[in-house]
Design a protein around this motif. Structure first.
Motif, PDB file in Angstrom:
ATOM      1  N   GLN A   1      12.886  11.689   4.504  1.00  0.00           N
ATOM      2  CA  GLN A   1      12.868  11.212   2.957  1.00  0.00           C
ATOM      3  C   GLN A   1      14.233  13.162   2.563  1.00  0.00           C
ATOM      4  O   GLN A   1      14.585  13.015   1.181  1.00  0.00           O
ATOM      5  CB  GLN A   1      11.715  11.802   1.835  1.00  0.00           C
ATOM      6  CG  GLN A   1      10.506  10.946   1.639  1.00  0.00           C
ATOM      7  CD  GLN A   1      11.129   9.591   1.005  1.00  0.00           C
ATOM      8  OE1 GLN A   1      11.381   9.950   0.303  1.00  0.00           O
ATOM      9  NE2 GLN A   1      10.897   8.689   1.940  1.00  0.00           N
TER      10      GLN A   1
ATOM     11  N   GLU B   1      -1.662   2.616   3.632  1.00  0.00           N
ATOM     12  CA  GLU B   1      -0.195   2.247   4.138  1.00  0.00           C
ATOM     13  C   GLU B   1       0.382   3.036   5.818  1.00  0.00           C
ATOM     14  O   GLU B   1       0.720   2.343   6.062  1.00  0.00           O
ATOM     15  CB  GLU B   1       0.301   3.499   2.885  1.00  0.00           C
ATOM     16  CG  GLU B   1       1.651   3.916   3.688  1.00  0.00           C
ATOM     17  CD  GLU B   1       1.970   4.818   3.189  1.00  0.00           C
ATOM     18  OE1 GLU B   1       0.836   5.489   2.246  1.00  0.00           O
ATOM     19  OE2 GLU B   1       3.157   5.138   2.837  1.00  0.00           O
TER      20      GLU B   1
ATOM     21  N   GLU C   1      11.556  21.466  -3.625  1.00  0.00           N
ATOM     22  CA  GLU C   1      13.012  22.460  -4.654  1.00  0.00           C
ATOM     23  C   GLU C   1      12.716  23.261  -4.896  1.00  0.00           C
ATOM     24  O   GLU C   1      13.405  24.444  -5.087  1.00  0.00           O
ATOM     25  CB  GLU C   1      12.477  21.469  -5.983  1.00  0.00           C
ATOM     26  CG  GLU C   1      13.483  22.449  -6.883  1.00  0.00           C
ATOM     27  CD  GLU C   1      13.525  21.308  -8.354  1.00  0.00           C
ATOM     28  OE1 GLU C   1      13.572  19.634  -7.927  1.00  0.00           O
ATOM     29  OE2 GLU C   1      14.054  21.406  -9.532  1.00  0.00           O
ATOM     30  N   ALA C   2      11.491  23.938  -4.471  1.00  0.00           N
ATOM     31  CA  ALA C   2      11.016  25.052  -4.679  1.00  0.00           C
ATOM     32  C   ALA C   2      10.948  26.015  -3.398  1.00  0.00           C
ATOM     33  O   ALA C   2      11.191  27.362  -3.245  1.00  0.00           O
ATOM     34  CB  ALA C   2       9.335  25.487  -5.419  1.00  0.00           C
TER      35      ALA C   2
ATOM     36  N   VAL D   1      11.479  18.488 -11.040  1.00  0.00           N
ATOM     37  CA  VAL D   1      10.393  18.249 -10.836  1.00  0.00           C
ATOM     38  C   VAL D   1       9.177  19.071 -10.391  1.00  0.00           C
ATOM     39  O   VAL D   1       8.190  19.136 -10.407  1.00  0.00           O
ATOM     40  CB  VAL D   1      10.893  17.897  -9.048  1.00  0.00           C
ATOM     41  CG1 VAL D   1       9.545  17.867  -8.001  1.00  0.00           C
ATOM     42  CG2 VAL D   1      11.516  16.863  -8.742  1.00  0.00           C
ATOM     43  N   VAL D   2       9.648  20.688 -10.530  1.00  0.00           N
ATOM     44  CA  VAL D   2       8.873  21.322 -11.080  1.00  0.00           C
ATOM     45  C   VAL D   2       8.142  21.688 -12.357  1.00  0.00           C
ATOM     46  O   VAL D   2       7.104  22.274 -12.404  1.00  0.00           O
ATOM     47  CB  VAL D   2       9.370  23.048 -10.379  1.00  0.00           C
ATOM     48  CG1 VAL D   2       8.613  23.972 -10.402  1.00  0.00           C
ATOM     49  CG2 VAL D   2      10.244  22.000  -8.982  1.00  0.00           C
TER      50      VAL D   2
ATOM     51  N   PHE E   1       5.933   8.732  -7.984  1.00  0.00           N
ATOM     52  CA  PHE E   1       5.501   8.187  -7.198  1.00  0.00           C
ATOM     53  C   PHE E   1       4.425   7.358  -7.504  1.00  0.00           C
ATOM     54  O   PHE E   1       3.315   7.986  -7.802  1.00  0.00           O
ATOM     55  CB  PHE E   1       5.533   9.006  -6.173  1.00  0.00           C
ATOM     56  CG  PHE E   1       4.227   8.362  -4.727  1.00  0.00           C
ATOM     57  CD1 PHE E   1       2.879   8.809  -4.340  1.00  0.00           C
ATOM     58  CD2 PHE E   1       4.710   7.301  -4.249  1.00  0.00           C
ATOM     59  CE1 PHE E   1       2.418   8.488  -3.532  1.00  0.00           C
ATOM     60  CE2 PHE E   1       3.942   6.545  -3.341  1.00  0.00           C
ATOM     61  CZ  PHE E   1       2.614   7.373  -2.956  1.00  0.00           C
TER      62      PHE E   1
ATOM     63  N   GLY F   1      -0.425  10.136   1.352  1.00  0.00           N
ATOM     64  CA  GLY F   1       0.061   9.937  -0.069  1.00  0.00           C
ATOM     65  C   GLY F   1       0.350  10.674  -0.784  1.00  0.00           C
ATOM     66  O   GLY F   1       1.095  10.489  -1.607  1.00  0.00           O
TER      67      GLY F   1
ATOM     68  N   PRO G   1      -3.486  11.106  -5.042  1.00  0.00           N
ATOM     69  CA  PRO G   1      -1.681  11.942  -5.177  1.00  0.00           C
ATOM     70  C   PRO G   1      -2.145  11.659  -6.493  1.00  0.00           C
ATOM     71  O   PRO G   1      -0.938  12.340  -7.398  1.00  0.00           O
ATOM     72  CB  PRO G   1      -1.465  10.595  -4.378  1.00  0.00           C
ATOM     73  CG  PRO G   1      -2.155   9.328  -3.737  1.00  0.00           C
ATOM     74  CD  PRO G   1      -3.899  10.498  -3.928  1.00  0.00           C
TER      75      PRO G   1
ATOM     76  N   SER H   1       0.835  -1.520   0.158  1.00  0.00           N
ATOM     77  CA  SER H   1       0.260  -0.474   0.134  1.00  0.00           C
ATOM     78  C   SER H   1       1.174   1.409  -0.036  1.00  0.00           C
ATOM     79  O   SER H   1       0.047   2.080  -0.085  1.00  0.00           O
ATOM     80  CB  SER H   1      -0.814   0.431   1.731  1.00  0.00           C
ATOM     81  OG  SER H   1      -1.131  -0.825   1.708  1.00  0.00           O
ATOM     82  N   ARG H   2       2.202   1.183   0.530  1.00  0.00           N
ATOM     83  CA  ARG H   2       3.050   2.521   0.248  1.00  0.00           C
ATOM     84  C   ARG H   2       3.291   2.948  -1.060  1.00  0.00           C
ATOM     85  O   ARG H   2       3.925   3.958  -0.777  1.00  0.00           O
ATOM     86  CB  ARG H   2       4.714   2.221   1.347  1.00  0.00           C
ATOM     87  CG  ARG H   2       4.551   2.802   2.850  1.00  0.00           C
ATOM     88  CD  ARG H   2       6.094   1.970   3.435  1.00  0.00           C
ATOM     89  NE  ARG H   2       5.576   0.616   3.558  1.00  0.00           N
ATOM     90  CZ  ARG H   2       6.412  -0.487   3.362  1.00  0.00           C
ATOM     91  NH1 ARG H   2       7.487   0.247   1.960  1.00  0.00           N
ATOM     92  NH2 ARG H   2       6.596  -1.835   3.008  1.00  0.00           N
TER      93      ARG H   2
ATOM     94  N   LYS I   1       3.985  12.237  -0.330  1.00  0.00           N
ATOM     95  CA  LYS I   1       5.133  11.554  -1.075  1.00  0.00           C
ATOM     96  C   LYS I   1       4.943  12.469  -2.659  1.00  0.00           C
ATOM     97  O   LYS I   1       5.608  12.076  -3.333  1.00  0.00           O
ATOM     98  CB  LYS I   1       4.529  10.041  -1.105  1.00  0.00           C
ATOM     99  CG  LYS I   1       5.154   9.371   0.395  1.00  0.00           C
ATOM    100  CD  LYS I   1       5.249   8.513   0.286  1.00  0.00           C
ATOM    101  CE  LYS I   1       5.758   7.596   1.449  1.00  0.00           C
ATOM    102  NZ  LYS I   1       4.917   5.586   1.562  1.00  0.00           N
TER     103      LYS I   1
ATOM    104  N   PRO J   1      -0.473  16.980  -7.900  1.00  0.00           N
ATOM    105  CA  PRO J   1       0.295  17.915  -8.564  1.00  0.00           C
ATOM    106  C   PRO J   1      -0.152  19.062  -9.197  1.00  0.00           C
ATOM    107  O   PRO J   1       0.674  20.136  -8.729  1.00  0.00           O
ATOM    108  CB  PRO J   1       1.520  16.541  -9.459  1.00  0.00           C
ATOM    109  CG  PRO J   1       0.761  15.175  -9.087  1.00  0.00           C
ATOM    110  CD  PRO J   1      -0.517  15.251  -8.043  1.00  0.00           C
TER     111      PRO J   1
ATOM    112  N   GLY K   1       8.065  16.724  -3.255  1.00  0.00           N
ATOM    113  CA  GLY K   1       9.528  17.068  -3.713  1.00  0.00           C
ATOM    114  C   GLY K   1       9.446  18.376  -4.234  1.00  0.00           C
ATOM    115  O   GLY K   1      10.249  19.058  -4.679  1.00  0.00           O
ATOM    116  N   LYS K   2       8.229  18.145  -5.041  1.00  0.00           N
ATOM    117  CA  LYS K   2       8.299  19.929  -5.881  1.00  0.00           C
ATOM    118  C   LYS K   2       7.943  20.770  -4.366  1.00  0.00           C
ATOM    119  O   LYS K   2       8.804  21.949  -4.931  1.00  0.00           O
ATOM    120  CB  LYS K   2       6.755  19.470  -6.094  1.00  0.00           C
ATOM    121  CG  LYS K   2       6.601  18.906  -7.338  1.00  0.00           C
ATOM    122  CD  LYS K   2       5.201  19.306  -7.838  1.00  0.00           C
ATOM    123  CE  LYS K   2       4.427  18.075  -9.065  1.00  0.00           C
ATOM    124  NZ  LYS K   2       4.747  19.105  -9.856  1.00  0.00           N
TER     125      LYS K   2
END
Lengths: 363, 373, 383
Positions: free
Chosen positions: C150, C189, C132-133, A196-197, A274, C121, C95, A177-178, C124, C99, C128-129
């Motif tokens: 992380q 999870e 970075e910002a 990423v952006v 992800f 969820g 999730p 589930s992770r 994750k 984004p 990351g975005k």
């Protein structure tokens, strides 16, 4: 006559008139003019991230509350790829597939495993491997089940999609589930950085993939394989009698559909970085099918239109907030009631004339 | 794997599995009837079931006024009152589901062929509602605007229909999917508990009646199993003995010939949907009796399982729906015990696949169209 | 004739465009109230909420947003020269939707801090975005321990993660002297993660049981197994809807064990779903009882006419951290991030002070129980 009906009729007539007029102009143009039109169209699509800057059109197109370009790269381009693939299975070969999300998941998970959890290969290497693995799954699903009749196939493919999702959810080596994170992004090419952006490079990569797939599928449609699919779809028994090896061609349809679905999965995984099992619910399979049928199954352009609508409209209609899925359901019913063959129906048989390369199946 | 658990608790699991399976069977009947007669998968049948649970909720909480808790305990009723209440709840659930099925048929299925007025009105109202939603965020205002716009839009729709033109089968499927989505979401948006789980009051005291080979048999399990069987027997009698039932079998066998011979095919189709709806309503009442809860999306999962059960038993076959449902309920329970709740659906689908590979038309084959049901 | 057709078509197009423009506006809520006086000045700054406001998990997000709303409203009233706005990003906890929303937040330079993302969820998918910002975030509810590992420099948590909650639960069960405890999870999870920690901590006392399907209705297999194993305690890792169904079916099945749950079950929905079967259940949570800070309770009640629910107080603390940064003159993302590193203040729930991974110092786990159909803070806390 009722004034509402009269104005509806006139809107319909003017739109049809405009369409006919454009169609006539299109057919009257020479090949070089058509080519330049195509080039302009393709260019416009690549410039889509900047459509929101155009004065009036921009605000109509923009998605409130979310980033337009990210919607393009994360939702629209994925759905378009998937619709193209599912169109092969449902539209061209006439096989009712309610578990297409399974192939999408296989592509994504293979990439995830290869770049993150069990190996550290770069995304570019994972790409072809994932597509091949998806194709293998397509064959694995198809071999025992393609002998079943249409509606039985539906429930079996549905089960297949669910088996894939639940297996991913329950198996630790698939992340459980992770889920799996830290999936690698595509490698940077010159000034295009797949970070990423910024979503733009991902959109362009996806768009390029769409064009490549469109080209390959068009070739396929016009080959022996494509004609066999049409024969199977229109009357399977007759095709069998005429000597078409229906089983083999149906398996091909599954495999190719699976490959394209897997490709979409790879693109998605590479963008978001992800994935977890909740990304691949049964509902998504249904949405994919709705996209193809809504747009016009059997018609590549129809499938693309359907994919765009199904992915873009919920984001565009965020004003409706919680009610947008309801609106979507009502819209589906309305379109199916008044235009059951889809928004851009396929041209049945007859004049599939000497088409210029890349013309596809528009009316 | 915990197979020792299966041996020790086999009969417990069997009893509860049969109860669960009975509910699947009743819902599966709806799928199988529509498929047998129309050769179509009624995707929205799951929401008909959900509407039935809502009917049961309305019946017990609103019409009968039973509270959730009485003096900190369950609001038990006994004897004659209990039976009357249960029957009333059953009736309400059946009415809600039956009407829902009829409305669905008029809107999503019949509409295209011959331009039905009722269907056009419903669609016009929905169109008006959605259009007004674009401009105004207030539900009441939307309803009023929709009501005003319904008349003109209806006339527009009626004249836009293509008379007698048949639609591709996939269109029905997608239309049903759209209807299913819309109904579930409507419940989520305007229903009593929105997207939360909602509870129904417990009026039946869940005693253990007797033990069977070491397993406790509770009264609610027994009611579900017996009740479902009774409903199925009633349905089978109706289909086999009554005039309408004969019509159903005739249309299932060959719709065109039946039409030529004077059968009112449209009416038969309506009856088919209604029958399926009533069965789903019965299932809904039994479901709320045992589990005492429901949710806007309860239909979806149950629908998939019931449809699987229908195919397992042989879609288009009433006895097949019964068999398929019971088998599925048992398989789920046993699989849960051995492999864990997370694998039970995988096991169920694998069983289906294996069965279909050896018997491609399901365990009992398709037979609504033949004289033997 | 042709002209009128063209005219009609153009009218239609213009009409559609107007509709488009009307619809094209943002549906975000910006909370700015003008006032007079005050010593802090700022210009057009916003704090954002990121999480589920609608959809299945909407309740939780609504609670959190109310905590943020209260903190910002109090700040704006005290500082008329600096009116901070609120931007709401409704991800529905999904999730897949997150984004696109995160990109919007990153692109909006006036958003200087985020309270959220509410779920692990979506965290994750988007942290990351934000990393970075350089956009600082403080989550009031995502308890997954992985998130702190992380390497995200912008990550902060306003409550203890599951790696603290788990041992707290084990401690409680052990203190209650249970000899045989069944450990069940919902295969999510969150639920499975927590259940695994509890099971490991309980060692031999734990009887491993199967997972259940939170979407399903029938848990008779698990009930049967629990009865067969003869457990005197059961721990379930999961959320309130499934917990309610489980509790009810356990009691109906004749299983008399003491029920233990965690923060995902701390909601009125559990009591509604379980009915009388909820009575006596023990629910652990890293969230403080609502009466632990009387001022906060009073202010919340005054503004919203209801008691603060799960995570509202944590959200209040999170927002307060950002607002304190603004008040200290830090008005862009980088300086706020710096400010949070050395932030050390007693919030309404705990001492708010972060280590280098973003975990908060105050690690108390509280025990609640259900008494007479209501959630009650049990005396004798843990941790």
């Amino acid at each position: 006559m009722n004034p509402v009906v009269r104005s509806l009729r006139q809107v319909g007539a003017s739109l049809a008139g405009a369409k006919a007029g454009l169609s006539a102009r299109w057919h009257a143009m020479g090949p070089s003019q058509r080519l330049s039109a195509y080039v302009l169209g393709v260019l416009a699509l690549y410039l889509a991230p900047w459509w929101t800057e155009i004065p009036l059109l921009g605000s109509i197109v923009d998605t409130p509350g979310t980033q337009f370009t990210t919607v393009l790269s994360d939702r629209v381009i994925i759905f378009v790829l998937v619709a193209l693939g599912l169109n092969v299975v449902v539209g061209l070969a006439g096989l009712l597939d309610l578990g297409y999300v399974g192939f999408y998941a296989v592509g994504a998970y293979t990439t995830a495993i290869l770049t993150s959890s069990h190996a550290s290969l770069p995304w570019l290497i994972a790409l072809p491997i994932s597509i091949v693995v998806s194709m293998v799954f397509g064959v694995i699903l198809g071999a025992p089940t393609l002998r079943l009749r249409g509606d039985y196939l539906a429930i079996v493919t549905l089960g297949f999609g669910e088996i894939i999702r639940l297996s991913a959810k329950n198996a630790e080596w698939l992340g459980g589930s992770r889920g799996i994170n830290d999936i690698k992004h595509p490698p940077s090419i010159g000034p295009l950085k797949f970070g990423v952006v910024d979503p733009k490079p991902y959109y362009w990569l996806g768009l390029t993939m769409v064009f490549v797939v469109m080209f390959l599928l068009h070739r396929l449609e016009n080959s022996r394989v494509g004609r066999a699919w049409v024969a199977i779809r229109e009357d399977e028994d007759a095709a069998e009698l005429m000597g078409v090896d229906t089983f083999r061609f149906k398996l091909w349809a599954f495999a190719i559909g699976a490959a394209v679905g897997g490709l979409a999965g790879v693109q998605y995984a590479g963008k978001v970085g992800f994935i977890n099992p909740d990304n691949f619910p049964l509902l998504l399979s249904i949405l994919f099918l709705a996209a193809v049928v809504l747009g016009g199954s059997g018609n590549m352009h129809g499938a693309i239109l359907g994919g765009i609508l199904v992915s873009y409209l919920p984001e565009r209609l965020r004003n409706f907030q919680d009610k947008r899925v309801f609106v979507f359901g009502v819209a589906l019913v309305l379109v199916m009631v008044f235009r059951p063959e889809g928004l851009l129906p396929k041209r049945v048989g007859a004049k599939k004339a000497v088409a210029a390369p890349g013309e596809g199946g528009s009316q | 794997m915990r197979d020792w658990l299966l041996y020790r608790t086999f009969w417990d699991l069997t009893i509860t599995g049969l109860a669960l399976g009975s509910i699947y069977s009743l819902v599966a009947l709806g799928y199988t009837l529509v498929y047998g007669v129309l050769r179509l998968i009624n995707f929205a049948h799951s929401e008909i079931f959900m509407v039935g649970t809502f009917g049961a909720l309305m019946a017990s909480q609103e019409f009968l006024g039973i509270p959730m808790l009485e003096d900190g305990g369950y609001p038990y009723r006994t004897g004659f009152m209990l039976i009357v209440f249960l029957m009333f709840i059953l009736l309400c659930a059946m009415v809600f589901s039956g009407l829902g099925a009829v409305a669905l048929e008029r809107v999503a299925y019949k509409l295209r062929g011959n331009g039905d007025l009722f269907g056009a009105v419903v669609l016009a109202f929905l169109t008006g509602f959605v259009v007004s939603m674009v401009f105004v965020d207030d539900t009441l205002a939307n309803v009023i605007v929709a009501a005003i716009l319904t008349a003109p839009i209806t006339m527009g729709y009626m004249s836009l229909f293509r008379r007698g033109k048949q639609s591709p089968r996939l269109a029905f499927l997608i239309s049903a999917i759209g209807a299913s989505t819309a109904i579930a979401e409507a419940m989520a948006i305007w229903g009593p508990e929105k997207r939360e789980q909602y509870q129904t009051p417990r009026i039946l005291e869940k005693d253990v009646l007797f033990t069977f080979l070491g397993a406790d048999v509770r009264v609610d399990n027994l009611i579900v199993i017996v009740g479902a069987l009774l409903m199925m027997v009633a349905l089978t009698l109706f289909v086999n003995k009554s005039r309408l039932g004969r019509g159903v079998r005739a249309v299932a066998q060959d719709a065109e010939t039946a039409r030529i011979l004077g059968v009112n095919v449209d009416m038969i189709i309506l009856v088919t949907f209604a029958l399926g709806g009533v069965m789903a309503g019965g299932a809904a009442m039994l479901f709320t009796l045992v589990y005492e809860q429901s949710r806007f999306n309860i239909g979806f999962i149950l629908g998939v399982k019931s449809f699987t059960a229908a195919v397992l038993g042989g879609i288009g076959n009433l006895k097949g729906a019964l068999l398929g449902g019971l088998i599925l309920g048992l398989v789920e329970n046993y699989a849960s015990a051995i492999f864990g709740g997370q694998w039970k659906d995988v096991v169920a689908f694998v069983v289906l696949l294996v069965v279909l590979m050896f018997r491609p038309t399901g365990l009992l084959g398709e037979s609504l169209g033949r004289a033997r049901v | 004739m042709k002209k009128s057709r063209v005219l009609r078509a153009s009218a239609l197009l213009i009409g559609l465009s107007l509709v488009g423009v009307a619809c094209g506006g943002d549906d975000t809520s910006s909370d700015t109230t003008a006032a007079a006086g005050g010593d802090v000045t700022c210009d057009g700054l916003k704090i954002a909420f990121f999480g589920a406001l609608t959809g299945d998990a909407g309740n939780l997000g609504q609670n959190i947003k109310k905590g943020v709303d209260l903190a910002v409203a109090e700040f704006n009233e005290a500082n008329p020269g600096c009116q901070v706005g609120i931007e709401a990003y409704d991800s529905q906890g999904d999730p897949a939707q997150a984004p696109a929303l995160a990109d919007k937040a990153v692109a909006d330079a006036s958003v200087v801090g985020i309270v959220g993302p509410a779920f692990s969820g979506e965290s994750k998918a988007v942290n990351g975005k934000f990393d970075e910002a350089g956009l600082p975030i403080v989550t009031p509810s995502a308890t997954n321990p992985d998130l702190a590992n992380q390497g995200w420099k912008i990550f902060h948590r306003a409550l203890a993660g599951d790696d603290k909650q788990g041992p707290g639960i084990v401690q409680k069960i052990t203190a209650d002297g249970k000899a045989k405890v069944g450990v069940i999870d919902d295969n999510s999870e969150y639920g499975k993660g927590l259940a695994d920690i509890v099971q490991a901590g309980l060692g031999d006392v734990a009887v491993e049981m199967n997972s259940l399907d939170p979407e399903g209705s029938d848990y008779s297999a698990i009930v049967t197994a629990a009865k067969d194993a003869g457990v005197d305690g059961i721990f379930f890792g999961g959320y309130y809807a499934a917990a309610g169904k489980l509790a009810k079916q356990l009691k109906d099945g004749g299983v008399d064990a003491q029920l233990y749950f965690a923060d995902g079950v701390l909601d009125v929905g559990f009591i509604e779903a379980a009915g009388p079967a909820a009575e006596g259940s023990i629910i652990m949570c890293p969230c403080a009882p609502k009466d632990s800070n009387a001022d906060f309770l009073a202010a919340f009640k005054a503004k919203f006419n209801e008691d603060p629910a799960t995570y509202a107080a944590e959200a209040y603390d999170a927002a307060t951290a950002f607002l304190d940064a603004i008040a200290a003159g830090k008005q862009d993302r980088a300086s706020i991030l710096e400010f949070l590193k050395t932030y050390d203040k007693a919030g309404v729930t705990k001492q708010i002070k972060w280590d280098e991974k973003g975990e908060v110092a105050g690690n108390a786990i509280y025990a609640y129980t259900i008494e007479s159909g209501a959630i009650v803070g049990k005396p004798g806390l843990i941790g």
